[in-house]
Write a protein that holds these residues in place. Sequence first.
Motif, short mmCIF file in Angstrom:
data_model
loop_
_atom_site.label_atom_id
_atom_site.label_comp_id
_atom_site.label_asym_id
_atom_site.label_seq_id
_atom_site.Cartn_x
_atom_site.Cartn_y
_atom_site.Cartn_z
N PRO A 48 0.82 -1.22 0.00
CA PRO A 48 0.00 0.00 0.00
C PRO A 48 0.85 1.26 0.00
N LEU A 49 0.24 2.34 -0.48
CA LEU A 49 0.85 3.66 -0.43
C LEU A 49 0.84 4.12 1.03
N VAL A 50 1.99 4.60 1.52
CA VAL A 50 2.13 5.00 2.93
C VAL A 50 2.85 6.34 2.99
N ARG A 51 2.41 7.19 3.90
CA ARG A 51 3.18 8.39 4.24
C ARG A 51 3.32 8.49 5.75
N LEU A 52 4.54 8.77 6.21
CA LEU A 52 4.78 9.10 7.60
C LEU A 52 4.78 10.62 7.68
N ALA A 134 6.03 4.15 14.13
CA ALA A 134 5.48 4.03 12.77
C ALA A 134 5.52 2.57 12.31
N ALA A 135 6.64 1.91 12.55
CA ALA A 135 6.74 0.49 12.17
C ALA A 135 5.76 -0.36 12.98
N GLN A 136 5.58 -0.03 14.26
CA GLN A 136 4.60 -0.75 15.08
C GLN A 136 3.19 -0.60 14.49
N MET A 137 2.84 0.61 14.14
CA MET A 137 1.50 0.88 13.61
C MET A 137 1.27 0.13 12.31
N LEU A 138 2.26 0.16 11.42
CA LEU A 138 2.11 -0.56 10.16
C LEU A 138 1.97 -2.06 10.42
N GLY A 139 2.76 -2.57 11.36
CA GLY A 139 2.66 -3.98 11.68
C GLY A 139 1.28 -4.35 12.21
N ALA A 140 0.72 -3.48 13.08
CA ALA A 140 -0.61 -3.74 13.63
C ALA A 140 -1.69 -3.69 12.55
N LEU A 141 -1.43 -2.93 11.48
CA LEU A 141 -2.37 -2.84 10.36
C LEU A 141 -2.13 -3.94 9.32
N GLY A 142 -1.13 -4.79 9.56
CA GLY A 142 -0.83 -5.87 8.63
C GLY A 142 -0.01 -5.46 7.44
N VAL A 143 0.66 -4.32 7.53
CA VAL A 143 1.47 -3.81 6.42
C VAL A 143 2.94 -4.15 6.68
N GLN A 144 3.50 -5.01 5.85
CA GLN A 144 4.92 -5.36 5.95
C GLN A 144 5.72 -4.83 4.77
N ARG A 145 5.03 -4.48 3.68
CA ARG A 145 5.67 -3.91 2.49
C ARG A 145 4.88 -2.68 2.09
N CYS A 146 5.57 -1.65 1.61
CA CYS A 146 4.84 -0.44 1.26
C CYS A 146 5.56 0.34 0.17
N ARG A 147 4.80 1.26 -0.42
CA ARG A 147 5.35 2.30 -1.29
C ARG A 147 5.29 3.58 -0.48
N LEU A 148 6.44 4.17 -0.22
CA LEU A 148 6.52 5.27 0.74
C LEU A 148 6.59 6.61 0.04
N VAL A 156 13.06 6.31 4.84
CA VAL A 156 13.17 5.03 4.12
C VAL A 156 14.10 4.09 4.88
N GLU A 157 15.26 4.59 5.26
CA GLU A 157 16.24 3.77 5.97
C GLU A 157 15.69 3.30 7.31
N ALA A 158 14.99 4.19 8.03
CA ALA A 158 14.47 3.83 9.34
C ALA A 158 13.45 2.71 9.24
N LEU A 159 12.51 2.81 8.29
CA LEU A 159 11.51 1.76 8.15
C LEU A 159 12.16 0.43 7.78
N ARG A 160 13.11 0.48 6.87
CA ARG A 160 13.76 -0.77 6.48
C ARG A 160 14.50 -1.40 7.65
N GLU A 161 15.17 -0.58 8.46
CA GLU A 161 15.86 -1.12 9.63
C GLU A 161 14.89 -1.71 10.65
N LEU A 162 13.67 -1.22 10.64
CA LEU A 162 12.64 -1.70 11.58
C LEU A 162 11.80 -2.84 11.00
#
Length: 203
Positions: A48-52, A134-148, A156-162
């Motif tokens: 999914p499309l995601v914006r932080l 942010a990574a916690q929230m995406l995980g709770a929503l079932g999002v493991q892959r995204c278009r940021l 980008v680096e932070a999400l990938r590290e998480l």
Amino acid sequence: MDACRVSSTVEIPILANGQVGTFVSFDGLVPGEEHIAIVMGAQDQEAPLVRLHSECLTGDIFASQRCDCGAQLHEALERMGREGGVLLYLRQEGRGIGLYAKLAAYRLQDAGLDTFEANRRLNFPDDGRDFTAAAQMLGALGVQRCRLMTNNPDKVEALRELGIDVVEVIPTGVYVTAHNQGYLRAKAKQKNHAIKLDVLAEQ
């Protein structure tokens, strides 16, 4: 991050064309602040499309011309209204230093410092944000892959590290005003944001 879970959801009409966003709250976020997700439309199940989006009272609410935050927020919501997506609204005012400190930094910027120099003068980091929530929230929503949607490579680096797989980076627009050119130039030159300096030179 397993402790984070969706707490509640409520639908709120938020766009002029009648688009509805599902506002999602969470239990178990670190460090316990009240971040929210806004889920728009039908989701791309694969990525999914995601914006932080970090909270900016002056830009998001009062349309401050000193930054591009409000314009980026509205761009993301409009695009997600058409395509679907998840906007994480993170309570990280002033790149994590807080509202009062941000206003103090503005005074220093008026005296000639750039946005990062002003933070340092106040003994704050250039960017004090932590994107664990942010990574916690995406995980709770079932999002493991995204278009940021971002111009900021650090997100980008932070999400990938998480553990979130960012499969595509989609730059936002460049919103130049008479009052934010130095701010945008500092982000491009010092932090490698995807902002074309020739766009600033034309203003």
